[in-house]
Design a protein around this motif. Structure first.
Motif, PDB file in Angstrom:
ATOM      1  N   MET B   1       0.782  -1.166  -0.096  1.00 19.47           N
ATOM      2  CA  MET B   1      -0.038   0.150  -0.127  1.00 19.47           C
ATOM      3  C   MET B   1       0.912   1.165   0.019  1.00 19.47           C
ATOM      4  N   PHE B   2       0.503   2.157  -0.832  1.00 22.57           N
ATOM      5  CA  PHE B   2       1.298   3.249  -0.944  1.00 22.57           C
ATOM      6  C   PHE B   2       0.703   4.509  -0.294  1.00 22.57           C
ATOM      7  N   VAL B   3       1.554   5.323   0.542  1.00 24.23           N
ATOM      8  CA  VAL B   3       0.834   6.772   1.054  1.00 24.23           C
ATOM      9  C   VAL B   3       1.367   7.679  -0.072  1.00 24.23           C
ATOM     10  N   ASN B   4       0.050   8.264  -0.471  1.00 24.09           N
ATOM     11  CA  ASN B   4       0.100   9.234  -1.692  1.00 24.09           C
ATOM     12  C   ASN B   4      -0.313  10.725  -1.248  1.00 24.09           C
ATOM     13  N   GLY B   5      -0.765  10.963   0.171  1.00 25.65           N
ATOM     14  CA  GLY B   5      -1.000  12.107   0.728  1.00 25.65           C
ATOM     15  C   GLY B   5      -1.133  12.264   2.303  1.00 25.65           C
ATOM     16  N   ILE B   6      -0.213  13.548   2.721  1.00 28.36           N
ATOM     17  CA  ILE B   6      -0.016  13.332   3.997  1.00 28.36           C
ATOM     18  C   ILE B   6      -0.447  14.945   4.627  1.00 28.36           C
ATOM     19  N   SER B   7      -0.930  14.747   6.080  1.00 31.38           N
ATOM     20  CA  SER B   7      -1.040  15.880   6.694  1.00 31.38           C
ATOM     21  C   SER B   7      -1.224  15.938   8.318  1.00 31.38           C
ATOM     22  N   SER B   8      -0.563  16.724   8.829  1.00 30.87           N
ATOM     23  CA  SER B   8      -0.507  16.711  10.272  1.00 30.87           C
ATOM     24  C   SER B   8      -0.806  17.874  10.975  1.00 30.87           C
ATOM     25  N   LEU B   9      -1.775  17.917  11.833  1.00 34.35           N
ATOM     26  CA  LEU B   9      -1.649  19.330  12.913  1.00 34.35           C
ATOM     27  C   LEU B   9      -1.658  18.745  14.345  1.00 34.35           C
ATOM     28  N   ASN B  10      -0.759  19.501  14.821  1.00 37.04           N
ATOM     29  CA  ASN B  10      -0.696  19.077  16.442  1.00 37.04           C
ATOM     30  C   ASN B  10       0.073  20.365  16.744  1.00 37.04           C
ATOM     31  N   ALA B  11       0.972  20.375  17.966  1.00 32.11           N
ATOM     32  CA  ALA B  11       1.595  21.336  18.632  1.00 32.11           C
ATOM     33  C   ALA B  11       2.516  22.193  17.782  1.00 32.11           C
ATOM     34  N   GLN B  12       3.217  21.475  16.748  1.00 25.93           N
ATOM     35  CA  GLN B  12       4.239  22.133  15.914  1.00 25.93           C
ATOM     36  C   GLN B  12       3.651  22.668  14.956  1.00 25.93           C
ATOM     37  N   LEU B 151      -5.293  -3.609   4.711  1.00 21.99           N
ATOM     38  CA  LEU B 151      -5.984  -5.215   4.167  1.00 21.99           C
ATOM     39  C   LEU B 151      -6.787  -4.912   3.091  1.00 21.99           C
ATOM     40  N   GLN B 152      -7.731  -3.899   2.857  1.00 29.52           N
ATOM     41  CA  GLN B 152      -8.487  -3.424   1.889  1.00 29.52           C
ATOM     42  C   GLN B 152      -7.848  -3.363   0.796  1.00 29.52           C
ATOM     43  N   ALA B 153      -6.740  -2.565   0.664  1.00 30.98           N
ATOM     44  CA  ALA B 153      -5.773  -2.318  -0.545  1.00 30.98           C
ATOM     45  C   ALA B 153      -5.230  -3.479  -0.943  1.00 30.98           C
ATOM     46  N   ALA B 154      -5.030  -4.784   0.067  1.00 30.97           N
ATOM     47  CA  ALA B 154      -4.428  -5.790  -0.669  1.00 30.97           C
ATOM     48  C   ALA B 154      -5.167  -6.557  -1.607  1.00 30.97           C
ATOM     49  N   THR B 155      -6.532  -6.089  -1.658  1.00 30.34           N
ATOM     50  CA  THR B 155      -7.604  -6.827  -2.387  1.00 30.34           C
ATOM     51  C   THR B 155      -8.202  -5.895  -3.609  1.00 30.34           C
ATOM     52  N   ALA B 156      -7.954  -4.729  -3.486  1.00 31.21           N
ATOM     53  CA  ALA B 156      -8.660  -3.669  -4.232  1.00 31.21           C
ATOM     54  C   ALA B 156      -7.640  -2.618  -4.956  1.00 31.21           C
ATOM     55  N   ALA B 215      -3.387   1.212  -3.204  1.00 30.05           N
ATOM     56  CA  ALA B 215      -2.738   0.268  -3.753  1.00 30.05           C
ATOM     57  C   ALA B 215      -1.737   0.671  -5.145  1.00 30.05           C
ATOM     58  N   GLN B 216      -2.334   1.774  -5.572  1.00 26.95           N
ATOM     59  CA  GLN B 216      -1.926   2.425  -6.735  1.00 26.95           C
ATOM     60  C   GLN B 216      -0.993   3.477  -6.271  1.00 26.95           C
ATOM     61  N   LYS B 217       0.488   3.668  -6.901  1.00 25.37           N
ATOM     62  CA  LYS B 217       1.393   4.651  -6.235  1.00 25.37           C
ATOM     63  C   LYS B 217       1.016   5.811  -7.289  1.00 25.37           C
ATOM     64  N   CYS B 221       4.007  10.133  -4.310  1.00 26.23           N
ATOM     65  CA  CYS B 221       4.048   8.951  -3.379  1.00 26.23           C
ATOM     66  C   CYS B 221       5.229   9.306  -2.345  1.00 26.23           C
ATOM     67  N   TYR B 222       4.839   9.055  -1.108  1.00 29.57           N
ATOM     68  CA  TYR B 222       5.714   9.358   0.152  1.00 29.57           C
ATOM     69  C   TYR B 222       6.661   8.077   0.382  1.00 29.57           C
ATOM     70  N   ALA B 223       5.706   7.119   0.587  1.00 28.34           N
ATOM     71  CA  ALA B 223       6.146   5.819   1.221  1.00 28.34           C
ATOM     72  C   ALA B 223       5.170   4.743   0.630  1.00 28.34           C
ATOM     73  N   SER B 224       6.046   3.381   0.869  1.00 28.72           N
ATOM     74  CA  SER B 224       5.244   2.110   0.589  1.00 28.72           C
ATOM     75  C   SER B 224       4.998   1.544   2.094  1.00 28.72           C
ATOM     76  N   VAL B 225       3.997   1.096   2.504  1.00 32.68           N
ATOM     77  CA  VAL B 225       3.487   0.482   3.812  1.00 32.68           C
ATOM     78  C   VAL B 225       3.806  -0.999   3.305  1.00 32.68           C
ATOM     79  N   LYS B 226       4.934  -1.669   4.050  1.00 32.28           N
ATOM     80  CA  LYS B 226       5.155  -2.969   3.785  1.00 32.28           C
ATOM     81  C   LYS B 226       4.265  -3.935   4.518  1.00 32.28           C
ATOM     82  N   ASP B 227       4.120  -3.743   5.968  1.00 31.81           N
ATOM     83  CA  ASP B 227       3.593  -4.419   6.856  1.00 31.81           C
ATOM     84  C   ASP B 227       3.207  -3.592   8.157  1.00 31.81           C
TER      85      ASP B 227
END
Lengths: 83, 353
Positions: B1-12, B151-156, B215-217, B221-227
């Motif tokens: 599974m690939f990570v294609n977009g990210i965002s984070s809001l916190n104390a920084q 798990l969903q990305a593994a099949t779709a 499942a599509q890069k 793309c930032y990263a690939s989640v292997k497990d």
């Protein structure tokens, strides 16, 4: 402006988190629901709770709400008659 | 599974620029690291925002930013994780319940205080009627949401999953967490010195981290989640062998891990899990941590995941996150390990894409 109408505007702004509105922005005859003030069905529930909690009036007939909550004026008149 | 977009809001002050991590490091001298971001009006209409609690607002904005980052308008699933949900509204609702002797209660606080409110509000904002799920699994809540998408990305193919974690600070819960030593006794804690206090408990934070995975890069793309692997209970002596097995099943070795992202939170009673790895199998690996920047909360590991994605993309570790001096030549594989008070252990293996 009567104290009750002013009190109602202040309560509605606070209770419903209408941060962008001030007391001066709400006219006594403005429609609370719809385009003018823009309240919705969840706000209607809040108003029913407010009526009972703050004025001791229980709104038992849901059909009555549409008329009572039309504007600040209709709400004030309803409270004056039933409190 | 690939990570294609990210965002984070916190104390920084998180940078929205592709080539930067932070605008400027925020330092605090308190036990409560509150949200830095405040520009909600850019993303949410005032009429919609007036009922939203802190966690809903940050969840919605982080979700919108992640979608924008991935250049996606509609996700095929919204999957969130939260440890405590909309805690402030829950507290208000319960206080009103007591004050009114179980009488008249504000419906808004009740409606808005359930754990799945954030995922619901994101769906409402997007008019998205797709799969909508919320995981409430303590400090493995974000990881549970990510595992669902995995798990969903593994099949779709060609599906985009909006995955995130969100939690907020609430005053009442904070008071309880001081009593049971989840928060440090010291009222003033300098966040950048968090690991030097050697006392029980941590500092707390709040925030939301969201990701678009598929499942599509994509080009972005930032990263690939292997497990992803979760363990509710794990003994200290089992930790290293568990990591060996986890890497082995992914055809990886300890030597191949370029960076390990650890969840050290300065709690003298539980950081020992991390110390085992720091002084053991990952002694010669670049080690990073992040909870001194955003505080501890049930989904703070979402920020760790965000940091790992950024590290892979930029090929550099932010100096403020370094736990040792090791500097990898190239960053290809990152292992994330987190636990909270000896429970809810999680391992995530990321690879560059």
């Amino acid at each position: 402006m009567s104290d009750l109408r002013l009190e109602l505007k202040e309560k509605i702004i606070k209770q419903l988190n209408l941060e962008d509105l001030s007391v001066e922005d709400i006219q006594n005859d403005d429609f609370l629901f719809g385009d003018e003030i823009g309240l919705d069905s969840i706000d209607a529930l809040e108003l029913i709770v407010m009526l009972e909690k703050d004025f001791g009036i229980k709104l038992t007939d849901p059909a009555q709400g549409k008329e009572v909550f039309t504007s600040i004026e209709t709400l004030a008149q309803f409270i004056e008659k039933n409190a | 599974m690939f990570v294609n977009g990210i965002s984070s809001l916190n104390a920084q002050a998180i940078s929205l620029k592709e080539d930067a991590v932070f605008e400027e490091i925020q330092t605090y001298n308190t036990r409560n690291l509150k949200l830095y971001f405040s520009d909600f009006k850019t993303y949410i209409k005032p009429s919609a925002m007036r009922r939203m609690s802190s966690s809903i607002k940050m969840g919605v904005v982080a979700a919108l930013q992640a979608l924008e980052n991935a250049k996606i308008e509609q996700p095929d699933a919204i999957i969130t994780g939260t440890g405590m949900g909309c805690k402030t509204d829950s507290d208000v609702f319960l206080e009103e319940l007591l004050a009114s002797n179980e009488g008249l209660l504000s419906p808004t606080k009740f409606i808005q205080s359930t754990h799945n409110t954030v995922a619901g509000q994101i769906a409402l904002q997007l008019q998205c009627k797709a799969y909508n799920m919320t995981y409430v699994q303590g400090s493995a809540s974000f990881e549970s949401a990510l595992l669902d998408a995995f798990l969903q990305a593994a099949t779709a193919k060609n599906k985009n999953y909006l995955v995130g974690g969100v939690d907020e600070i609430s005053t009442y819960t904070s008071d309880l967490h001081v009593l049971d030593a989840q928060l440090k006794e010291e009222p003033e804690v300098h966040n950048l010195q968090l690991l030097a206090y050697k006392s029980p408990g941590s500092i707390q934070g709040e925030g939301a981290s969201f990701f678009v995975t598929s499942a599509q890069k994509s080009d972005s793309c930032y990263a690939s989640v292997k497990d992803i692997q979760l363990y509710n209970q794990l003994k200290e002596e089992e930790l290293e062998s568990t990591i060996h097995s986890f890497l082995e099943r992914n055809n990886s070795t300890l030597e191949e891990i370029d960076v390990v992202v650890l969840g050290n939170n300065g709690d003298v009673n539980y950081d020992k899990y991390y110390h085992i790895l720091q002084e053991g199998v990952f002694k010669k690996t670049a080690q990073t941590y992040y909870k001194h920047l955003v505080g501890e909360f049930y989904t703070s590991s979402g920020f760790g995941f965000w940091l790992a994605c950024k590290t892979l993309k930029l090929q550099e570790i932010p100096p403020v996150c370094r736990l040792n001096e090791c500097q990898p030549q190239k960053i290809t594989k990152i292992l994330l390990y987190n636990q909270y008070r000896g429970k809810d252990h999680s391992l995530i293996l990321l690879e560059s894409c």
